[in-house]
Design a protein around this motif. Structure first.
Motif, PDB file in Angstrom:
ATOM      1  N   PHE A  74      -3.969  47.053 -62.552  1.00  0.00           N
ATOM      2  CA  PHE A  74      -5.195  47.724 -62.632  1.00  0.00           C
ATOM      3  C   PHE A  74      -5.729  47.808 -61.275  1.00  0.00           C
ATOM      4  N   VAL A  75      -5.082  48.163 -60.211  1.00  0.00           N
ATOM      5  CA  VAL A  75      -5.293  48.418 -58.942  1.00  0.00           C
ATOM      6  C   VAL A  75      -4.714  49.508 -58.225  1.00  0.00           C
ATOM      7  N   PHE A  76      -5.473  49.652 -57.203  1.00  0.00           N
ATOM      8  CA  PHE A  76      -4.894  50.945 -56.306  1.00  0.00           C
ATOM      9  C   PHE A  76      -4.283  50.025 -55.041  1.00  0.00           C
ATOM     10  N   SER A  95       1.573  57.246 -59.429  1.00  0.00           N
ATOM     11  CA  SER A  95       1.294  56.057 -60.362  1.00  0.00           C
ATOM     12  C   SER A  95       2.853  55.338 -60.731  1.00  0.00           C
ATOM     13  N   ALA A  96       2.722  53.842 -60.737  1.00  0.00           N
ATOM     14  CA  ALA A  96       3.747  53.080 -61.065  1.00  0.00           C
ATOM     15  C   ALA A  96       3.780  52.773 -62.606  1.00  0.00           C
ATOM     16  N   ASP A  97       2.804  53.373 -63.374  1.00  0.00           N
ATOM     17  CA  ASP A  97       2.972  53.290 -64.660  1.00  0.00           C
ATOM     18  C   ASP A  97       2.397  54.362 -65.682  1.00  0.00           C
ATOM     19  N   VAL A  98       1.020  54.070 -65.829  1.00  0.00           N
ATOM     20  CA  VAL A  98       0.344  55.160 -66.746  1.00  0.00           C
ATOM     21  C   VAL A  98      -0.406  56.276 -65.807  1.00  0.00           C
ATOM     22  N   VAL A  99      -1.025  57.098 -66.468  1.00  0.00           N
ATOM     23  CA  VAL A  99      -1.676  58.303 -65.986  1.00  0.00           C
ATOM     24  C   VAL A  99      -3.083  57.461 -65.301  1.00  0.00           C
ATOM     25  N   HIS A 100      -3.558  57.550 -64.127  1.00  0.00           N
ATOM     26  CA  HIS A 100      -4.628  56.926 -63.584  1.00  0.00           C
ATOM     27  C   HIS A 100      -5.646  58.295 -63.051  1.00  0.00           C
ATOM     28  N   ALA A 128     -20.143  59.935 -42.934  1.00  0.00           N
ATOM     29  CA  ALA A 128     -19.641  58.443 -43.165  1.00  0.00           C
ATOM     30  C   ALA A 128     -20.305  57.439 -44.116  1.00  0.00           C
ATOM     31  N   GLY A 129     -19.372  56.766 -44.426  1.00  0.00           N
ATOM     32  CA  GLY A 129     -20.221  55.633 -45.305  1.00  0.00           C
ATOM     33  C   GLY A 129     -18.914  54.950 -46.278  1.00  0.00           C
ATOM     34  N   GLU A 130     -19.517  54.263 -47.007  1.00  0.00           N
ATOM     35  CA  GLU A 130     -18.499  53.729 -47.935  1.00  0.00           C
ATOM     36  C   GLU A 130     -18.620  54.020 -49.191  1.00  0.00           C
ATOM     37  N   PHE A 131     -17.449  54.710 -49.776  1.00  0.00           N
ATOM     38  CA  PHE A 131     -17.265  55.304 -51.287  1.00  0.00           C
ATOM     39  C   PHE A 131     -16.209  54.478 -52.183  1.00  0.00           C
ATOM     40  N   LYS A 132     -16.961  54.225 -53.139  1.00  0.00           N
ATOM     41  CA  LYS A 132     -16.108  53.613 -54.397  1.00  0.00           C
ATOM     42  C   LYS A 132     -15.253  54.447 -54.848  1.00  0.00           C
ATOM     43  N   ILE A 133     -14.003  54.004 -55.279  1.00  0.00           N
ATOM     44  CA  ILE A 133     -13.046  54.667 -55.756  1.00  0.00           C
ATOM     45  C   ILE A 133     -12.727  54.031 -57.336  1.00  0.00           C
ATOM     46  N   PRO A 134     -13.580  54.481 -58.273  1.00  0.00           N
ATOM     47  CA  PRO A 134     -13.188  53.882 -59.532  1.00  0.00           C
ATOM     48  C   PRO A 134     -11.791  54.624 -60.336  1.00  0.00           C
ATOM     49  N   CYS A 135     -11.425  53.953 -61.219  1.00  0.00           N
ATOM     50  CA  CYS A 135     -10.413  54.962 -62.112  1.00  0.00           C
ATOM     51  C   CYS A 135     -11.127  55.561 -63.272  1.00  0.00           C
ATOM     52  N   HIS A 136     -10.900  56.661 -63.422  1.00  0.00           N
ATOM     53  CA  HIS A 136     -11.678  57.442 -64.519  1.00  0.00           C
ATOM     54  C   HIS A 136     -10.634  57.712 -65.842  1.00  0.00           C
ATOM     55  N   GLU A 137      -9.386  57.416 -65.996  1.00  0.00           N
ATOM     56  CA  GLU A 137      -8.804  57.422 -67.118  1.00  0.00           C
ATOM     57  C   GLU A 137      -8.488  56.047 -67.682  1.00  0.00           C
ATOM     58  N   PHE A 138      -8.836  56.181 -69.036  1.00  0.00           N
ATOM     59  CA  PHE A 138      -8.622  54.690 -69.551  1.00  0.00           C
ATOM     60  C   PHE A 138      -7.095  54.464 -69.565  1.00  0.00           C
ATOM     61  N   CYS A 139      -6.774  53.150 -68.877  1.00  0.00           N
ATOM     62  CA  CYS A 139      -5.314  53.018 -68.536  1.00  0.00           C
ATOM     63  C   CYS A 139      -4.938  51.535 -68.946  1.00  0.00           C
ATOM     64  N   GLY A 140      -5.901  50.920 -69.757  1.00  0.00           N
ATOM     65  CA  GLY A 140      -5.667  49.657 -70.517  1.00  0.00           C
ATOM     66  C   GLY A 140      -6.533  48.744 -70.425  1.00  0.00           C
ATOM     67  N   ALA A 145     -11.951  47.353 -64.514  1.00  0.00           N
ATOM     68  CA  ALA A 145     -12.216  46.712 -63.272  1.00  0.00           C
ATOM     69  C   ALA A 145     -11.316  47.431 -62.040  1.00  0.00           C
ATOM     70  N   MET A 146     -10.885  48.555 -62.332  1.00  0.00           N
ATOM     71  CA  MET A 146      -9.794  48.957 -61.472  1.00  0.00           C
ATOM     72  C   MET A 146     -10.652  49.839 -60.800  1.00  0.00           C
ATOM     73  N   ARG A 147     -10.894  49.406 -59.472  1.00  0.00           N
ATOM     74  CA  ARG A 147     -11.584  50.359 -58.159  1.00  0.00           C
ATOM     75  C   ARG A 147     -11.069  50.038 -56.847  1.00  0.00           C
ATOM     76  N   GLY A 148     -10.986  50.784 -56.068  1.00  0.00           N
ATOM     77  CA  GLY A 148     -10.630  50.886 -54.631  1.00  0.00           C
ATOM     78  C   GLY A 148     -11.844  51.053 -54.027  1.00  0.00           C
ATOM     79  N   ARG A 149     -11.863  51.360 -52.483  1.00  0.00           N
ATOM     80  CA  ARG A 149     -12.903  51.681 -51.571  1.00  0.00           C
ATOM     81  C   ARG A 149     -12.414  52.567 -50.364  1.00  0.00           C
ATOM     82  N   LEU A 150     -13.261  53.565 -50.176  1.00  0.00           N
ATOM     83  CA  LEU A 150     -12.901  54.347 -49.071  1.00  0.00           C
ATOM     84  C   LEU A 150     -13.599  54.169 -47.954  1.00  0.00           C
TER      85      LEU A 150
END
Ligand code: CUA
Length: 172
Positions: A74-76, A95-100, A128-140, A145-150
């Motif tokens: 559950f990571v990027f 993706s290494a497993d299911v659809v995200h 410029a700025g910090e943008f959250k990258i949440p997962c929007h597809e229910f993947c398990g 908690a699956m989120r990254g940052r840009l």
């Protein structure tokens, strides 16, 4: 007369919603017709474009920038990417497993990560700025908690980063 006014108002609201620009990049239809080169989701880390050393941002000719990412439960990978503002950035994601599905919160951009295929899109982040990258597809179980940052930084700040720091901001 009132009724017509109401209908007209609702039509305008509907048009406004429809015209809201949202670039969610899905897989091209031709992928489902067998037009894409197959990618083995279970061996991404072993061979090919998505080996670990190739992930993150990479600069190409004429200062072009490509970001390669893997989405997995559950990571990027990488969790944090840094790009310069106002420069077109090409994302290549699988993706290494299911659809995200990921979005860059605060922008109109999103991408779908599908096992066995590469989704590619080019986005330009203007501010410029910090943008959250949440997962929007229910993947398990860990989906929420699956989120990254840009991190979008001014161009001169990006240029002053070391090579490793440009690839990912994971370690900062
Ligand atoms: Cu990945 Cu939800």
């Amino acid at each position: 007369m009132k009724k017509i006014g109401f209908v007209a108002a609702m039509t305008l609201v509907g048009l406004a919603i429809l015209s809201t620009r949202y670039d969610m990049v899905d897989l091209p239809v031709w992928h489902f017709l067998g037009g894409d080169k197959a990618l083995d989701p279970t061996s991404l880390h072993l061979q090919g474009e998505f080996v670990e050393s190739n992930l993150g941002a990479a600069e190409g000719p004429a200062r072009s920038l490509t970001v390669r990412m893997i989405a997995q439960q559950f990571v990027f990978v990488p969790q944090c990417i840094v790009v310069p503002a106002g420069v077109p950035v090409t994302f290549r994601i699988t993706s290494a497993d299911v659809v995200h599905t990921l979005s860059f919160v605060g922008t109109n951009y999103g991408l779908k990560a599908v096992p066995g295929a590469v989704t590619e899109a080019t986005f330009t982040f203007v501010k410029a700025g910090e943008f959250k990258i949440p997962c929007h597809e229910f993947c398990g179980a860990g989906h929420y908690a699956m989120r990254g940052r840009l991190d979008v930084v001014p161009q001169d700040q990006f240029a002053s980063l070391l090579l490793g720091e440009r690839r990912t901001c994971e370690l900062r």
